[in-house]
Design an enzyme around this catalytic site. Structure first.
Site, mmCIF file in Angstrom:
data_model
loop_
_atom_site.group_PDB
_atom_site.id
_atom_site.type_symbol
_atom_site.label_atom_id
_atom_site.label_comp_id
_atom_site.label_asym_id
_atom_site.label_seq_id
_atom_site.Cartn_x
_atom_site.Cartn_y
_atom_site.Cartn_z
ATOM 1 N N ILE A 1 -10.362 -62.830 -31.670
ATOM 2 C CA ILE A 1 -10.744 -62.743 -30.256
ATOM 3 C C ILE A 1 -12.196 -63.166 -30.024
ATOM 4 O O ILE A 1 -12.629 -63.345 -28.893
ATOM 5 C CB ILE A 1 -10.482 -61.318 -29.726
ATOM 6 C CG1 ILE A 1 -9.034 -60.914 -30.007
ATOM 7 C CG2 ILE A 1 -10.760 -61.190 -28.247
ATOM 8 C CD1 ILE A 1 -7.981 -61.872 -29.476
ATOM 9 N N GLY A 2 -12.968 -63.346 -31.068
ATOM 10 C CA GLY A 2 -14.317 -63.895 -30.880
ATOM 11 C C GLY A 2 -15.368 -63.292 -31.778
ATOM 12 O O GLY A 2 -15.981 -63.976 -32.577
ATOM 13 N N HIS B 1 -8.921 -50.987 -32.811
ATOM 14 C CA HIS B 1 -9.571 -49.734 -32.406
ATOM 15 C C HIS B 1 -9.488 -48.667 -33.493
ATOM 16 O O HIS B 1 -10.089 -47.616 -33.372
ATOM 17 C CB HIS B 1 -8.969 -49.235 -31.096
ATOM 18 C CG HIS B 1 -9.019 -50.282 -30.010
ATOM 19 N ND1 HIS B 1 -8.019 -51.217 -29.843
ATOM 20 C CD2 HIS B 1 -9.961 -50.572 -29.092
ATOM 21 C CE1 HIS B 1 -8.350 -52.015 -28.846
ATOM 22 N NE2 HIS B 1 -9.519 -51.646 -28.374
ATOM 23 N N GLU C 1 -4.031 -57.126 -25.446
ATOM 24 C CA GLU C 1 -3.821 -55.904 -26.211
ATOM 25 C C GLU C 1 -2.357 -55.475 -26.081
ATOM 26 O O GLU C 1 -1.817 -55.405 -24.999
ATOM 27 C CB GLU C 1 -4.727 -54.814 -25.636
ATOM 28 C CG GLU C 1 -4.558 -53.488 -26.317
ATOM 29 C CD GLU C 1 -5.503 -52.443 -25.740
ATOM 30 O OE1 GLU C 1 -6.705 -52.728 -25.612
ATOM 31 O OE2 GLU C 1 -5.032 -51.357 -25.412
ATOM 32 N N CYS D 1 -24.227 -44.642 -22.025
ATOM 33 C CA CYS D 1 -24.773 -45.221 -20.811
ATOM 34 C C CYS D 1 -24.711 -46.739 -20.908
ATOM 35 O O CYS D 1 -24.719 -47.286 -22.002
ATOM 36 C CB CYS D 1 -26.233 -44.818 -20.638
ATOM 37 S SG CYS D 1 -26.460 -43.038 -20.574
ATOM 38 N N ARG E 1 -33.013 -40.575 -20.619
ATOM 39 C CA ARG E 1 -31.729 -40.305 -21.271
ATOM 40 C C ARG E 1 -31.810 -39.079 -22.193
ATOM 41 O O ARG E 1 -31.247 -39.046 -23.277
ATOM 42 C CB ARG E 1 -31.240 -41.540 -22.053
ATOM 43 C CG ARG E 1 -30.661 -42.613 -21.135
ATOM 44 C CD ARG E 1 -30.102 -43.769 -21.934
ATOM 45 N NE ARG E 1 -31.153 -44.434 -22.685
ATOM 46 C CZ ARG E 1 -30.972 -45.181 -23.768
ATOM 47 N NH1 ARG E 1 -29.755 -45.366 -24.222
ATOM 48 N NH2 ARG E 1 -31.987 -45.740 -24.387
ATOM 49 N N LYS F 1 -28.414 -37.570 -23.178
ATOM 50 C CA LYS F 1 -27.730 -38.346 -24.220
ATOM 51 C C LYS F 1 -28.279 -37.973 -25.597
ATOM 52 O O LYS F 1 -27.541 -37.680 -26.530
ATOM 53 C CB LYS F 1 -27.945 -39.837 -23.959
ATOM 54 C CG LYS F 1 -27.505 -40.715 -25.109
ATOM 55 C CD LYS F 1 -28.074 -42.120 -24.982
ATOM 56 C CE LYS F 1 -27.627 -42.997 -26.139
ATOM 57 N NZ LYS F 1 -26.158 -43.175 -26.175
ATOM 58 N N CYS G 1 -8.355 -57.308 -29.940
ATOM 59 C CA CYS G 1 -9.673 -57.378 -29.298
ATOM 60 C C CYS G 1 -10.676 -57.896 -30.332
ATOM 61 O O CYS G 1 -10.299 -58.187 -31.467
ATOM 62 C CB CYS G 1 -10.085 -56.009 -28.754
ATOM 63 S SG CYS G 1 -11.405 -56.082 -27.528
HETATM 64 N N1 GLN Z 1 -14.971 -62.213 -27.198
HETATM 65 C C1 GLN Z 1 -15.284 -60.828 -27.108
HETATM 66 C C2 GLN Z 1 -15.307 -60.203 -28.502
HETATM 67 O O1 GLN Z 1 -14.568 -60.625 -29.325
HETATM 68 C C3 GLN Z 1 -14.280 -60.085 -26.252
HETATM 69 C C4 GLN Z 1 -14.699 -58.670 -26.024
HETATM 70 C C5 GLN Z 1 -13.773 -57.884 -25.110
HETATM 71 O O2 GLN Z 1 -12.609 -58.181 -24.998
HETATM 72 N N2 GLN Z 1 -14.260 -56.871 -24.463
HETATM 73 O O3 GLN Z 1 -16.037 -59.295 -28.766
HETATM 74 ZN ZN ZN Z 2 -10.812 -57.212 -25.782
#
Ligand code: GLN
Ligand code: ZN
Length: 765
Positions: free
Chosen positions: A441-442, A704, A675, A526, A16, A19, A736
């Protein structure tokens, strides 16, 4: 003699190197000279490798500091006005920093400006920079880089074949900006520059130029089909030989069109579309060469040289000198060199071929059908046959219990016990959530401390017990923060996960991981996809102890968190000895066991992420339904083993799903989080014509950006959602996971989000 060549070589370097040097350059740690020197050294070493392997030509033009499509945009002078490069364009010398600004918004020199959009190159995981096109745009030869690289190759004594994205595929990949117009209006001006480029290459002594036109394997409107004819008639007078390269699929309804193009040769993908070879040959004119891509450029399996020789011999009889051999597509999409994988077990290594090894395969095949084999070729042939025989019979690959379980799947297995309307009552009783429930989302921030602990654990400096204790501390912290914020459905935060696919792959049987199997994803980034080599099983529960622990810390319903079967499949190198659908079902069954175990452990909300569902769509629309059928079934298989009162969530992070909304509803998840915040609830237009039947959490907090969303804004977004979906079926959540953010941003943002939910409850209860 059969000509052997490649469509392109990975440019990142076996270590790499590219990179590392570009990132150092961006940071200001190395000079432009050092950057250019590394680029040149990599090009030379890649050409050397190709020549030493015995290829007849080396590939020039496949190198890029960021992206090969961006290189063409720069060469055509298609630099958007906001980058202030008019002077550079008109003097034919667009600076590398200007290209970097187009890619990333900033560079060591020049004023920052909004970066160009990036998106997936066809159905690969490689992302290119989308050319920006505007009405009346003029093009001009604005960079000399390609010619310099050609000179470099010639000086060093190589025989170069130049590769370049073709004019129509370049336009096809572009997007119109400002006033709407037909991109084909720009074709003539684009062709002027291509003509200049080809003439310049001819004066440099170039014989062959490969123009990549993978757009030809997609559904093209009539006007585009006609434009192909027009364009290539125009380029016909160029003083070089043209090879039009198609890959990633069959020419299909573009077959006659493509074979009629007045060019000197065609390349076709005989891995993805083995059935088209003969019909292409039938239509070829007697002077055209046909480059047959029979070595898989998209996967890492060793080629069956004996079988391929049999396949090629009749083609050789028909084509004679006009037969060329190559991998199916550029080797950009596979890792560089298998010889570095000293830690993978020998048996598995024996089944694989990375870019470097694929060169040998192509060369040996050419010599085999020409009857001019060397002892090394004979050895490669027998070694390949042996390896493939072993692979076919290996007990590591085939587990009878897995095929039996797959064969026993019934339609019932992919259906929940009751329809959503009924399940929702059971869930409401059990979970007792307020209106507009809040969740995330986690993932919570992956802090430096978490990463350091994982590194120490991998390096053996932290014991398993200490590492797990550290992760439990992180989980406890995340749960405590969520309690304080007042989130209704907390998560454990995913601290223990390196990557959402790798984490599961490492715990499932049938997966292997390389150390250096990096593939360029975009720019300097990558990815190292896992290799699914065998039947997939789950030796032990994977996430249960973490979720159980997290649940023990709170009275609220803890949400369990899994990556879905389609996403695991999509982000791995998959077996080529069975259909993708079969592998996907195997993963689904392993996940089903995990889902059931979570339920048994008292987890009543379980999220199965499928961010890659959409990107698995085939390139041809006619094949979409077949894909969606097995993808949806796989998701359902993983989810449907639970009782009505267990709530299944899914998450997807893209906003364009209007065209697959039916399939998304068919997943029959109780709740989907998606999203939307960046697209201002545009997503919900999809619900104009389609009444989404279950619960939905349109992401109101755009993770984001580092910005803290304000309460009013989120309330307004939710009110837009309320126009389409009743309050009882709406959730409030980010768009997300939060792993890339810091706690300092996440806490105030979530506090605002929870407050927005309170205000909504007051207004709409
Ligand atoms: N559960 C994952 C997180 O919260 C979902 C990631 C994703 O949507 N790419 O990070
Ligand atoms: Zn997501």
């Amino acid at each position: 003699m059969t000509v052997s060549h490649i469509l392109g070589y990975p440019r990142i370097g076996a270590q790499r190197e590219l990179k590392k040097v570009t990132e150092a350059y961006w940071k200001g740690d190395v000079t432009r000279e050092a950057l250019e020197a590394t680029g040149q050294a990599l090009r030379l070493s890649h050409w050397q490798t190709q020549q030493a392997a015995g290829l007849d030509m080396v590939s020039v033009g496949d190198f890029a500091f960021y992206d090969q499509v961006l290189n063409v945009s720069v060469m055509l002078g298609a630099v958007p006005a906001r980058f202030n490069a008019q002077q550079e364009v008109s003097t034919g010398s667009v600076d590398l920093d200007t290209a970097f600004r187009m890619a990333r918004g900033r560079a060591p020199s020049g004023t920052p400006a909004a970066a160009c959009e990036m998106t997936k190159y066809f159905d690969t995981n490689y992302h290119y920079l989308v050319p920006e096109l505007h009405k009346g745009q003029a093009f001009t030869l604005a960079s000399q880089r390609l010619f310099d690289e050609v000179e470099e190759a010639l000086q060093a004594g190589f025989t170069p074949k130049v590769t370049l994205t073709g004019p129509l595929t370049w336009l096809w990949l572009g997007k119109t900006k400002g006033q709407e117009f037909d991109r084909l209006e720009l074709l003539d001006s684009v062709l002027d520059v291509y003509s200049d480029i080809l003439s310049r290459l001819a004066t440099q002594g170039i014989e062959w130029v490969q123009l990549d036109e993978p757009a030809l394997v997609q559904d093209l409107p009539l006007a585009w089909q006609q434009a192909y004819e027009r364009a290539y008639h125009r380029l016909q007078s160029a003083p070089v030989k043209l090879l039009v390269a198609t890959y990633f699929g069959a020419l299909g309804d573009n077959l006659s069109l493509t074979t009629r193009l007045p060019v000197d040769g065609l390349h076709i993908d005989a891995v993805r579309a083995p059935g088209q070879v003969e019909s292409v040959i039938d239509r070829l004119s007697p002077h055209q060469v046909l480059s047959v891509g029979l070595v898989d450029g998209r996967n890492i399996w060793r080629a069956d040289l004996a079988a391929l020789r049999e396949r090629l011999l009749p083609l050789k009889v028909r084509l004679g000198q006009r037969l060329w051999l190559a991998p199916s597509c550029s080797l950009l999409h596979v890792p560089v060199d298998l010889r570095q994988e000293t830690e993978l077990d020998a048996e598995l290594v024996n089944w694989l071929a990375f870019a470097r090894q694929k060169l040998d395969e192509v060369v040996t095949l050419a010599r085999l059908i020409d009857n001019r084999t060397t002892p090394a070729d004979e050895q490669r042939l027998s070694a390949a046959t042996r390896a493939l025989d072993e692979r076919r019979e290996s007990a590591r690959i085939h587990q009878p219990a897995v095929s039996e379980r797959l064969a026993a799947i019934t339609a019932q297995d992919s259906q929940r016990q009751s329809p959503y309307a009924q399940r929702s009552h059971a869930q409401r009783r059990l979970l007792a959530l307020p209106l507009f429930p809040t969740t995330t989302i986690g993932s919570f921030p992956q802090t430096d401390a978490i990463r350091a602990a994982r590194r120490a654990f991998k390096a053996g400096e932290l014991s398993q017990a200490d590492y797990e204790a550290r992760m439990r501390e992180e989980i406890a912290y995340a749960v405590e923060r969520q309690e304080a914020l007042g989130l209704d459905v907390p998560v454990h935060g995913e601290a223990e996960r390196n990557d959402m696919v790798e984490y599961f792959g490492e715990q499932l049987d049938g997966f292997a991981f390389t150390r250096f199997g990096w593939v360029q994803s975009y720019g300097s980034r990558c990815v190292k996809p896992p290799i699914i080599f065998g039947d997939v099983t789950r030796p032990t529960p994977m996430t249960v102890r973490w979720s159980e622990y997290a649940q023990s810390l709170t009275q609220k319903p803890m949400k369990g968190m899994l990556t879905g079967p389609v996403t695991i499949l999509q982000w791995s190198f998959v077996r080529d000895d069975q259909p993708r659908a079969t592998t996907c079902r195997q993963i689904a069954l392993a996940l089903r066991d995990e889902v059931c175990d979570l339920e048994k452990a008292g987890i009543h909300v379980i999220q199965i992420d499928e961010p890659a569902l959409r990107e698995g769509l085939p390139l041809r629309q006619s094949e979409w339904q077949a894909y969606l059928d097995w993808a949806v079934e796989s998701f359902q298989l993983s989810a449907a083993g639970v009782s009505d009162s267990t709530q299944i969530h899914t998450h997807m992070c893209y906003s364009e799903f209007n065209d697959i909304i039916g399939a998304i509803a068919a997943l029959d998840a109780d709740v989907i989080t998606i999203e939307t915040s960046r697209s201002d609830m545009q997503l919900l237009n999809a619900f104009q014509d389609f009444a989404y039947p279950n619960e939905i959490g349109p992401g109101v907090y755009d993770i984001h950006t580092p910005n803290i969303p304000d309460i009013e804004w989120m309330v307004t977004l939710m009110e837009k959602a309320l126009e389409k979906i009743p309050a009882e079926r709406l959730w409030v959540n980010p768009d997300c996971g939060l792993k890339t953010r810091g706690w300092a941003e996440v806490e105030p943002a979530l506090a605002n989000m929870v407050e927005a939910a309170h205000q909504l409850r007051q207004r709409y209860a």
